[in-house]
Design a protein around this motif. Structure first.
Motif, mmCIF file in Angstrom:
data_model
loop_
_atom_site.group_PDB
_atom_site.id
_atom_site.type_symbol
_atom_site.label_atom_id
_atom_site.label_comp_id
_atom_site.label_asym_id
_atom_site.label_seq_id
_atom_site.Cartn_x
_atom_site.Cartn_y
_atom_site.Cartn_z
ATOM 1 N N LYS A 130 0.811 -1.222 0.000
ATOM 2 C CA LYS A 130 0.000 0.000 0.000
ATOM 3 C C LYS A 130 0.845 1.272 0.000
ATOM 4 C CE LYS A 130 -3.977 -2.060 2.432
ATOM 5 N NZ LYS A 130 -4.747 -2.458 1.256
ATOM 6 N N VAL A 145 -6.130 10.294 0.432
ATOM 7 C CA VAL A 145 -6.142 10.791 1.809
ATOM 8 C C VAL A 145 -4.685 10.931 2.270
ATOM 9 C CG1 VAL A 145 -8.354 9.702 2.354
ATOM 10 C CG2 VAL A 145 -6.230 8.464 2.840
ATOM 11 N N PHE A 175 -6.793 5.300 10.173
ATOM 12 C CA PHE A 175 -6.772 3.862 9.888
ATOM 13 C C PHE A 175 -5.339 3.362 9.905
ATOM 14 C CE2 PHE A 175 -10.988 2.330 8.633
ATOM 15 C CZ PHE A 175 -11.702 3.524 8.651
ATOM 16 N N LYS A 177 -2.938 0.132 9.008
ATOM 17 C CA LYS A 177 -3.008 -1.069 8.148
ATOM 18 C C LYS A 177 -1.630 -1.687 7.942
ATOM 19 C CE LYS A 177 -6.318 1.460 5.240
ATOM 20 N NZ LYS A 177 -6.708 1.857 3.874
ATOM 21 N N LEU A 181 -1.105 -6.530 2.797
ATOM 22 C CA LEU A 181 -2.145 -7.549 2.947
ATOM 23 C C LEU A 181 -3.381 -7.116 2.189
ATOM 24 C CD1 LEU A 181 -2.240 -8.939 6.586
ATOM 25 C CD2 LEU A 181 -2.136 -10.246 4.502
ATOM 26 N N SER A 183 -8.036 -8.000 2.123
ATOM 27 C CA SER A 183 -9.196 -8.528 2.852
ATOM 28 C C SER A 183 -9.391 -7.867 4.210
ATOM 29 C CB SER A 183 -9.091 -10.037 3.062
ATOM 30 O OG SER A 183 -9.069 -10.696 1.836
ATOM 31 N N VAL A 185 -7.500 -7.586 6.621
ATOM 32 C CA VAL A 185 -6.839 -8.263 7.738
ATOM 33 C C VAL A 185 -5.862 -7.310 8.421
ATOM 34 C CG1 VAL A 185 -5.261 -10.149 8.351
ATOM 35 C CG2 VAL A 185 -7.083 -10.531 6.686
ATOM 36 N N GLU A 213 -3.457 6.132 7.830
ATOM 37 C CA GLU A 213 -4.141 7.078 6.950
ATOM 38 C C GLU A 213 -5.150 7.917 7.714
ATOM 39 O OE1 GLU A 213 -4.424 3.701 3.445
ATOM 40 O OE2 GLU A 213 -6.167 4.938 3.881
ATOM 41 N N GLY A 215 -8.633 9.168 8.385
ATOM 42 C CA GLY A 215 -9.922 8.516 8.130
ATOM 43 C C GLY A 215 -10.904 9.492 7.523
ATOM 44 N N VAL A 216 -11.594 9.070 6.477
ATOM 45 C CA VAL A 216 -12.597 9.949 5.871
ATOM 46 C C VAL A 216 -13.974 9.307 5.983
ATOM 47 C CG1 VAL A 216 -11.119 11.177 4.236
ATOM 48 C CG2 VAL A 216 -12.062 8.947 3.595
ATOM 49 N N GLU A 220 -18.069 4.321 -0.788
ATOM 50 C CA GLU A 220 -17.013 3.535 -1.433
ATOM 51 C C GLU A 220 -17.466 3.103 -2.824
ATOM 52 O OE1 GLU A 220 -14.493 1.010 1.090
ATOM 53 O OE2 GLU A 220 -15.910 1.446 2.709
ATOM 54 N N TYR A 246 -15.551 -1.391 6.048
ATOM 55 C CA TYR A 246 -15.662 -2.626 5.289
ATOM 56 C C TYR A 246 -14.556 -3.583 5.745
ATOM 57 C CZ TYR A 246 -16.869 -5.176 0.985
ATOM 58 O OH TYR A 246 -17.277 -6.094 0.059
ATOM 59 N N LYS A 251 -16.776 -8.291 4.708
ATOM 60 C CA LYS A 251 -16.463 -8.762 3.364
ATOM 61 C C LYS A 251 -16.894 -10.202 3.146
ATOM 62 C CE LYS A 251 -12.707 -5.694 2.154
ATOM 63 N NZ LYS A 251 -11.284 -5.443 2.074
ATOM 64 N N PHE A 295 -12.879 6.496 -2.612
ATOM 65 C CA PHE A 295 -13.754 7.120 -1.624
ATOM 66 C C PHE A 295 -14.406 8.319 -2.295
ATOM 67 C CE2 PHE A 295 -10.321 5.570 1.425
ATOM 68 C CZ PHE A 295 -11.054 4.476 1.857
ATOM 69 N N ASN A 305 -8.469 4.884 -3.175
ATOM 70 C CA ASN A 305 -8.057 4.126 -1.992
ATOM 71 C C ASN A 305 -7.019 3.092 -2.387
ATOM 72 O OD1 ASN A 305 -7.905 2.720 0.466
ATOM 73 N ND2 ASN A 305 -9.685 1.470 -0.020
ATOM 74 N N GLU A 306 -7.332 2.269 -3.366
ATOM 75 C CA GLU A 306 -6.369 1.248 -3.785
ATOM 76 C C GLU A 306 -6.799 0.640 -5.096
ATOM 77 O OE1 GLU A 306 -6.315 -2.326 -1.467
ATOM 78 O OE2 GLU A 306 -8.467 -2.353 -1.161
HETATM 79 N N1 LIG Z 1 -8.588 6.243 5.080
HETATM 80 C C1 LIG Z 1 -9.762 5.628 5.243
HETATM 81 N N2 LIG Z 1 -10.883 6.328 5.572
HETATM 82 C C2 LIG Z 1 -12.064 5.705 5.737
HETATM 83 N N3 LIG Z 1 -12.255 4.380 5.600
HETATM 84 C C3 LIG Z 1 -11.182 3.619 5.287
HETATM 85 C C4 LIG Z 1 -9.900 4.189 5.082
HETATM 86 N N4 LIG Z 1 -9.045 3.211 4.772
HETATM 87 C C5 LIG Z 1 -9.756 2.072 4.791
HETATM 88 N N5 LIG Z 1 -11.046 2.299 5.105
HETATM 89 C C6 LIG Z 1 -12.092 1.250 5.237
HETATM 90 O O1 LIG Z 1 -11.461 -0.018 5.442
HETATM 91 C C7 LIG Z 1 -11.703 -0.894 4.335
HETATM 92 C C8 LIG Z 1 -10.468 -1.727 4.020
HETATM 93 O O2 LIG Z 1 -9.374 -0.906 3.716
HETATM 94 P P1 LIG Z 1 -8.482 -1.140 2.411
HETATM 95 O O3 LIG Z 1 -7.406 -0.132 2.434
HETATM 96 O O4 LIG Z 1 -9.360 -1.172 1.229
HETATM 97 O O5 LIG Z 1 -7.834 -2.564 2.709
HETATM 98 P P2 LIG Z 1 -7.860 -3.954 1.924
HETATM 99 O O6 LIG Z 1 -6.714 -3.918 0.981
HETATM 100 O O7 LIG Z 1 -7.671 -4.958 2.993
HETATM 101 O O8 LIG Z 1 -9.184 -4.043 1.207
HETATM 102 C C9 LIG Z 1 -12.141 0.032 3.219
HETATM 103 O O9 LIG Z 1 -12.933 -0.641 2.263
HETATM 104 C C10 LIG Z 1 -12.906 1.105 3.986
HETATM 105 O O10 LIG Z 1 -14.189 0.642 4.377
#
Ligand SMILES: Nc1ncnc2c1ncn2[C@@H]1O[C@H](COP(=O)(O)OP(=O)(O)O)[C@@H](O)[C@H]1O
Ligand SMILES: [Mg+2]
Length: 355
Positions: A130, A145, A175, A177, A181, A183, A185, A213, A215-216, A220, A246, A251, A295, A305-306
């Motif tokens: 990431k 973000v 957030f 992370k 990874l 899912s 996790v 990160e 948080g916003v 999605e 999420y 999921k 987002f 986001n990714e």
């Molecule tokens: N910066 C953020 N602001 C708000 N919600 C977030 C943020 N980062 C992640 N999330 C929430 O967490 C979930 C999983 O994060 P994500 O970065 O997509 O990880 P993964 O690669 O495991 O899917 C997102 O789908 C969202 O719901």
């Protein structure tokens, strides 16, 4: 001439079971007039087991694990040609996460000069991390973000200072992370110092590198990209999570999340979104497919986001459903991906390796 398609599924991964479901669905969707299907099951321990050629759909997942199948050395896989009965025309890795989606298996295919579906080594590995992914997106001018990252030893050296800095830079909520990874996790949402401390401990169990990160509060929105040099976008879809965010259970287990396809975005928003998705695809040098996740804030701003370089691929997953609504049914989508794999392979054969 039928295409000899090697399907890889299972894997040493948290997504082992999901992968088996995907394999069942892909086998069922493949036209046996066009494809000879050769299964390769990767056990949870990481052993590769070749099953017999499949000449009919599989009714239950147990049939996809071959207890009496012959274990193979991954490096013995070969490309099909006139003299090689045992070879493959294309390999399709139906694998997610580390060891499947991170460039490792892709690197092996490259060494063996085998055509394979989906992203190459660079896009797969950059997309799995990431931090690297976000750095590349930043360089490509994509809005994101605010984020910061660090490795375990930096945190261990001075935890208080690290927390202070995160609070000063990003505030709450934020957030935390693991960098490598999927899912959800190891991901936590933090609203105060106590939660932040817990989140660091949690995330560092899964990786030596983490990302934090801002948080916003946002909707999605996701979009599918398909192609090589001239990628196309699907309609947009929205994930409505039944939970605060999420996370893993939302999921895979609690069934409260829903997908809205097509998602409720205006024509202008769609135009902006698809442009950003293509920029993301190109910035990571993707090929085949990605699902790009965004987002959308109340103010109407998009943040990327990714991207997922091997998105969920059952017929009920977002990526195939997005394409279904765009007019590309699941069996056609699979054929298209195989064709893209062959095109990329042919393109690569044009490269000259001598001076
Ligand atoms: N910066 C953020 N602001 C708000 N919600 C977030 C943020 N980062 C992640 N999330 C929430 O967490 C979930 C999983 O994060 P994500 O970065 O997509 O990880 P993964 O690669 O495991 O899917 C997102 O789908 C969202 O719901
Ligand atoms: Mg995600």
């Amino acid at each position: 001439m039928k295409t000899k398609l090697g399907l890889l599924y299972g894997g040493k991964s948290a997504e082992h079971e999901v992968s088996l479901q995907t394999a069942m669905a892909v086998i069922k969707a493949l036209d046996l007039e066009k494809f000879d299907i050769y299964p390769i099951y990767i056990t949870k321990e990481g052993a590769w087991v070749k099953g017999p050629q499949l000449t009919a759909p599989v009714e239950n997942v147990e049939e996809l694990a071959f207890p009496n199948g012959s274990q193979v050395a991954p490096l013995s896989l070969q490309k099909a040609n006139e003299t090689n009965e045992d070879g493959y025309d294309v390999l399709f890795p139906l694998l997610h996460g580390p060891n499947g989606e991170d460039g490792t298996v892709q690197g092996m295919f490259e060494l063996l000069n085998l055509p394979y579906v989906g992203n190459g080594v660079l896009a797969s590995s950059a997309g799995m991390d990431k931090v690297i992914m976000k750095n590349i997106f930043a360089q490509a001018g994509l809005p994101q973000v605010k984020y910061t990252w660090l490795i375990r030893s930096e945190w261990e050296a001075n935890r208080e200072e690290v927390y202070n800095q995160v609070e000063a830079e990003l505030g709450y909520p934020n957030f935390v992370k693991p960098a490598n990874l999927g899912s959800s996790v190891g991901i936590s949402k933090c609203s105060n110092r106590e939660e932040l401390e817990k989140a660091f401990v949690e995330a560092f169990q899964f990786d030596r590198k983490i990302i934090i990160e801002e948080g916003v509060t946002a909707r999605e929105i996701e979009i599918g990209v398909l192609g090589n040099d001239h990628p196309a976008c699907s309609v947009a879809g929205e994930i409505i999570s039944g939970k605060d965010f999420y996370d893993y259970t939302a999921k895979y287990t609690d069934g409260k999340s829903t997908m809205v396809i097509p998602g409720d975005v205006t024509e202008e928003q769609y135009a902006e979104l698809s442009k950003m998705a293509i920029t993301a695809f190109k910035s990571l040098d993707c090929s085949g497919l990605v699902r790009a996740d965004f987002f959308l804030t109340k103010e109407g701003d998009f943040y990327i986001n990714e991207v997922n370089t091997m998105p969920g691929f059952t017929p009920f997953s977002m990526f195939p459903l997005l394409w279904k609504h765009t007019g590309v049914e699941y069996p056609v989508l699979i054929e298209k991906l195989v064709q893209l794999a062959q095109e990329r392979y042919e393109e690569k054969q044009k490269i000259k390796y001598t001076v």
